[in-house]
Write an enzyme that holds these catalytic residues in place. Structure first.
Site, mmCIF file in Angstrom:
data_model
loop_
_atom_site.group_PDB
_atom_site.id
_atom_site.type_symbol
_atom_site.label_atom_id
_atom_site.label_comp_id
_atom_site.label_asym_id
_atom_site.label_seq_id
_atom_site.Cartn_x
_atom_site.Cartn_y
_atom_site.Cartn_z
ATOM 1 N N ILE A 128 0.817 -1.217 0.000
ATOM 2 C CA ILE A 128 0.000 0.000 0.000
ATOM 3 C C ILE A 128 0.854 1.272 0.000
ATOM 4 O O ILE A 128 0.402 2.335 -0.442
ATOM 5 C CB ILE A 128 -0.955 -0.021 1.230
ATOM 6 C CG1 ILE A 128 -2.177 0.837 0.987
ATOM 7 C CG2 ILE A 128 -0.251 0.351 2.506
ATOM 8 C CD1 ILE A 128 -3.272 0.657 2.027
ATOM 9 N N HIS B 219 6.039 -12.119 5.891
ATOM 10 C CA HIS B 219 5.951 -11.690 4.491
ATOM 11 C C HIS B 219 7.339 -11.310 4.000
ATOM 12 O O HIS B 219 8.185 -10.873 4.772
ATOM 13 C CB HIS B 219 5.000 -10.492 4.323
ATOM 14 C CG HIS B 219 5.294 -9.345 5.243
ATOM 15 N ND1 HIS B 219 4.911 -9.331 6.565
ATOM 16 C CD2 HIS B 219 5.951 -8.172 5.032
ATOM 17 C CE1 HIS B 219 5.303 -8.205 7.126
ATOM 18 N NE2 HIS B 219 5.944 -7.485 6.218
ATOM 19 N N HIS C 187 9.082 -8.658 1.400
ATOM 20 C CA HIS C 187 8.947 -7.515 0.491
ATOM 21 C C HIS C 187 9.709 -7.886 -0.780
ATOM 22 O O HIS C 187 10.883 -8.275 -0.714
ATOM 23 C CB HIS C 187 9.581 -6.257 1.093
ATOM 24 C CG HIS C 187 8.900 -5.768 2.344
ATOM 25 N ND1 HIS C 187 7.959 -4.771 2.331
ATOM 26 C CD2 HIS C 187 9.028 -6.150 3.634
ATOM 27 C CE1 HIS C 187 7.536 -4.547 3.566
ATOM 28 N NE2 HIS C 187 8.177 -5.377 4.387
#
Ligand code: 5GP
Ligand code: ZN
Length: 162
Positions: A82, A150, A152
């Site tokens: 985002i 997660h 990136h």
């Protein structure tokens, strides 16, 4: 009666299990009490969706929040960050809720392998250079802000500053 109908609805929908129902009419009253049991999510350790109540990525994986899915397979979902830090900034997220790298266990290795293979696949879909950087922040002091594992995936510019 309204609550009774609501409870019956949940039971029929398979959301809750009927534990006890009492009709007080037999004792001269006019109420009906129903007790139901809500299910507890199980972690079968197969990379299935195990949503934790406040986890934003679990909500995204469960499609409870609108988000563009870049890629997906049985184990992994990829979304656009985002707040991108590069022209291409994806997040490679396992469907299983694992808090961080430190929480990865032996049984999770196939999932982490799928995350890496997903990075390789994403790189093949890049226009221009297929160079990319993978980052996993582990813990608040390393900059982790979402506590669902997660990677990136950053690309689309030269990143020679490390
Ligand atoms: P961390 O700071 O934990 O290493 O990375 C979390 C990343 O998730 C941040 O880069 C942040 O911009 C991104 N992020 C947080 N909330 C959302 C969201 O609701 N949707 C998307 N697409 N990315 C998010
Ligand atoms: Zn989660």
């Amino acid at each position: 009666m309204r609550y009774y109908i609501l409870n019956i609805f949940f039971i029929i929908a398979g959301v809750a299990e009927l534990v006890d129902a009492r009709d007080s009419k037999s004792r001269g009253g006019d109420t009906l009490s129903v007790r139901v049991r809500l299910p507890v999510p199980k972690n079968n350790n197969k990379g299935s969706i195990m949503e934790t109540a406040d986890c934003i990525f679990c909500k995204i994986i469960a499609k409870k929040l609108p988000v563009e899915i870049v890629a997906e397979n049985d184990e992994v979902v990829v979304i656009k960050d985002i707040a991108p830090k590069a022209p291409v900034h994806y997040l490679i997220i396992p469907k299983k809720h694992i808090a961080d790298v430190s929480s990865v266990e032996q049984a999770d290795i196939p999932i982490v392998g799928e995350m890496l293979l997903m990075a390789k696949k994403l790189a093949k879909g890049l226009s221009g250079s297929q160079a990319f950087r993978l980052i996993a922040n582990n813990g608040p002091d390393a900059g982790q802000s979402v506590f669902h594992l997660h990677f990136h995936f950053l690309s689309g510019k030269k990143m020679l500053d490390f």
